[in-house]
Enzyme design. Structure first.
Site, PDB file in Angstrom:
ATOM      1  CE  LYS A 110       0.637   3.103  -8.963  1.00 46.39           C
ATOM      2  NZ  LYS A 110       1.548   3.975  -9.692  1.00 46.39           N
ATOM      3  CG  ASP A 145       7.856   9.506  -7.164  1.00 43.37           C
ATOM      4  OD1 ASP A 145       8.748   9.947  -6.427  1.00 43.37           O
ATOM      5  OD2 ASP A 145       6.976   8.730  -6.765  1.00 43.37           O
ATOM      6  CD  GLN A 201      -2.935   1.150   2.149  1.00 41.02           C
ATOM      7  OE1 GLN A 201      -3.334   0.063   2.536  1.00 41.02           O
ATOM      8  NE2 GLN A 201      -3.604   2.260   2.320  1.00 41.02           N
ATOM      9  N   GLY A 202       0.917   1.895  -1.113  1.00 44.63           N
ATOM     10  CA  GLY A 202       1.771   3.073  -1.217  1.00 44.63           C
ATOM     11  C   GLY A 202       0.975   4.308  -0.862  1.00 44.63           C
ATOM     12  CB  ALA A 203       1.902   7.850  -0.945  1.00 45.00           C
ATOM     13  NE  ARG A 220      -5.953  -0.538  -0.027  1.00 44.30           N
ATOM     14  CZ  ARG A 220      -7.009   0.166  -0.380  1.00 44.30           C
ATOM     15  NH1 ARG A 220      -7.541   0.012  -1.560  1.00 44.30           N
ATOM     16  NH2 ARG A 220      -7.540   1.007   0.456  1.00 44.30           N
ATOM     17  CB  VAL A 221       0.626  -2.716  -5.570  1.00 49.77           C
ATOM     18  CG1 VAL A 221       1.174  -3.675  -6.608  1.00 49.77           C
ATOM     19  CG2 VAL A 221       0.985  -1.284  -5.929  1.00 49.77           C
TER      20      VAL A 221
END
Lengths: 243, 334
Positions: A56, A154, A37-39, A42-43
């Site tokens: 993703k 990024d 779970q990134g910023a 969710r993956v």
């Protein structure tokens, strides 16, 4: 069921709308296979048409204004898919794109076997030669993108993967903040983000130098990018002007 | 005792080594609407009121100068003239009272004060004020800057917009924007610029100002709508970069410090984000968020207990002093 309930909360954009949509991620059993779970979202890991696939999904950010949120989610999803394809056309290794699901704000792509550069640096398992090779590949990849007018936006060490094969191919992921630009300023900022990711978090100056050497060799516009990079860096450092 | 005067606030605070605040008086240099504070006039203001504030700090704390351990002052970052005006007073008092001097980094002062007031152990820090916009996390004896503005600070952006629409500077332009924003109803799409972990604010400032010039008189929107939209957009950017830093550092808690940190809407948005990640938000009110003397005193006493004092020749000021320049000797964790 528990996880599904949590996802619903974020996608609660009206009950009727939900019923009409087919949630492919659910059908594939993705919600039971949360990878991270990134910023941004969710993956999930699923089998999609017989292939190991990464899904993703961007979720609603309840803290921001709905209009702003919809705008950002939609534009970033489209931009991410487009940028990934553009990077591939420019000769940069990225995961293969399988499918884009607008309704669920999800992107389906190849699961790249391997580790992120962040993990590799943390493990401290890279030899001097690995470092040189991987640094050179990163520099070359960034140079190709920049010369083709693509800004990643990024470039952190979590977004650089090293494929588990003999060549140890560097794969660039997460084009969620990518944009099109040929302005040197944007390239400079891109390099600055990369420098900070490599040197601030990992204090690995040598690796970044390999990146820059390779960038210089591979990019025809390296000199203007480097000038802007130095400028952005200075600005960043001067940002502590007033209390 | 801590002395602060890096911008338009001049403040003196008395703090014990455990972080108990005995007194914390402050005076703000307020300029007429539509104007900002200039270094020379601000320094002049500080010179006129600082001795009264020192006396007030002693009286409220109920102590004599002989009870003090050390005098701490803001070395930087900040505006040159106001910084020096305060440093001169500290040098003088040090010789009269025979007390050692401890120079303090302003940003570190904010962080340490926030940590002790809220009891946050190892949070990701969002430091937002008139001059600084940084997302900071502690790592190996330094407060490292993970994200920051690449041009102007958040508070500066808000202040400039407030000047454009002629809002009062009393008690602060940011507070008045916050109040006006509550009346805003229409969301106006504005430039949203996040670059990795950094943000850019000069574009949105120009946009908001030109919208104000063209649309308010034309009746297409109100100043309140613009304040509301500006806040919503900028704060969403801040929450986003904070969240990115949390994901990068595997941290759960957030501490907001700095003058813009007392904006309740920013705290609300941050609380939602932090709550979804299962963490806790630590925020303070205007007594500690806004520049004050106690924060300088507390950060200073931490350094003092580590034996860090400065000779008279070392009691300089610097306008540029990065948060990550300070070696954090008082924290023993990694």
């Amino acid at each position: 069921m528990g996880k599904r309930g949590f996802v619903d909360k974020h996608n609660a954009s009206g009950a009727e709308k939900q019923q009409k949509q087919v949630d492919i991620i659910e059908k594939l059993g993705g919600y039971d296979n949360l990878v991270s779970q990134g910023a941004e979202g969710r993956v999930f890991a699923v089998k999609f048409c017989g292939r190991d696939t990464i899904v993703k999904q961007r979720f609603k950010k309840t803290y921001r204004h709905p209009t702003l949120d919809t705008k950002l989610t939609r534009s970033r999803l489209g931009m991410e898919a487009r940028s990934m394809m553009r990077a591939r056309k420019l000769g940069v290794a990225t995961p293969t794109l399988y499918y884009v699901d607008q309704q669920q704000s999800a992107i389906y792509m190849e699961k790249v076997p391997g580790k992120s550069l962040k993990e590799l640096i943390r493990e401290d398992s890279m030899s001097e030669k690995d470092m040189e090779d991987i640094g050179a590949q990163v520099g070359k990849a960034v140079a190709k993108m920049h010369d083709g007018g693509l800004i990643h936006g990024d470039l952190t060490t979590s977004n650089i993967l090293v494929r588990d094969d003999d060549e140890r191919t560097v794969v660039i992921i997460d084009f969620g903040l990518a944009s099109n630009s040929i302005i040197a300023e944007d390239k400079g900022v891109d390099l600055y983000v990369l420098e900070r990711a490599i040197t601030v978090t990992h204090s690995s100056q040598a690796l970044f130098e390999h990146v820059m050497t390779a960038y210089r060799r591979a990019s025809s516009q390296w000199s203007s990018s480097f000038n802007k990079f130095a400028e952005v860096r200075m600005r960043g450092r001067k940002r502590s002007m007033i209390g | 005792m801590g002395f602060e005067g890096s911008a338009n606030k001049v403040a003196v605070g008395v703090v014990s080594h455990t972080g108990d605040i005995l007194s914390n008086p402050r005076k703000t240099y307020i300029t007429p609407p539509g104007t900002g504070f200039l270094p020379r006039e601000t320094a002049e203001h500080h010179r006129q009121v600082i001795l009264d504030i020192v006396q007030q700090a002693l009286d409220e704390a109920g102590i004599a100068p002989s009870d003090l351990d050390c005098l701490c002052y803001t070395k930087g970052p900040g505006m040159g003239a106001p910084l020096v005006s305060v440093a001169v007073v500290v040098r003088m008092l040090s010789q009269i009272w025979k007390k050692p001097i401890v120079p303090v980094n302003h940003c570190v002062g904010h962080i340490e004060m926030g940590r002790v007031v809220c009891g946050a152990m190892d949070p990701v820090v969002l430091y937002v004020s008139g001059g600084n916009t940084q997302v900071i996390a502690y790592n190996e004896r330094r407060y490292r800057i993970f994200g920051e503005t690449i041009d102007i600070a958040v508070g500066n952006c808000l202040d400039r917009f407030a000047r454009e629409i002629g809002l009062s500077n009393d008690p602060s332009p940011g507070y008045n924007i916050e109040q006006l924003a509550k009346k805003g109803t229409k969301y106006i799409d504005m430039p949203y610029t996040v670059k990795g972990m950094d943000i850019s604010l000069s574009g949105i400032e120009t946009f908001a100002k030109s919208e104000a010039r063209t649309k308010i008189d034309a009746g297409e929107c109100t100043a309140a709508d613009l304040c509301y939209s500006l806040q919503e957009t900028i704060f969403a950017m801040l929450v986003e970069i904070t969240e990115r830093t949390m994901a990068h550092c595997n941290a759960n808690d957030v501490l907001i410090v700095g003058g813009v940190g007392c904006n309740v809407r920013l705290q609300e948005m941050m609380r939602v984000m932090v709550g979804e990640r299962g963490g806790k938000l630590y925020a303070t009110d205007d007594r500690y968020c806004i520049d004050n003397g106690a924060m300088i005193a507390y950060a200073g006493i931490l350094a003092f207990m580590e034996g860090q004092t400065a000779t008279m020749a070392e009691t300089i000021c610097t306008q540029r002093y990065r948060t990550d320049d300070v070696l954090v000797t008082w924290r023993k964790d990694k």
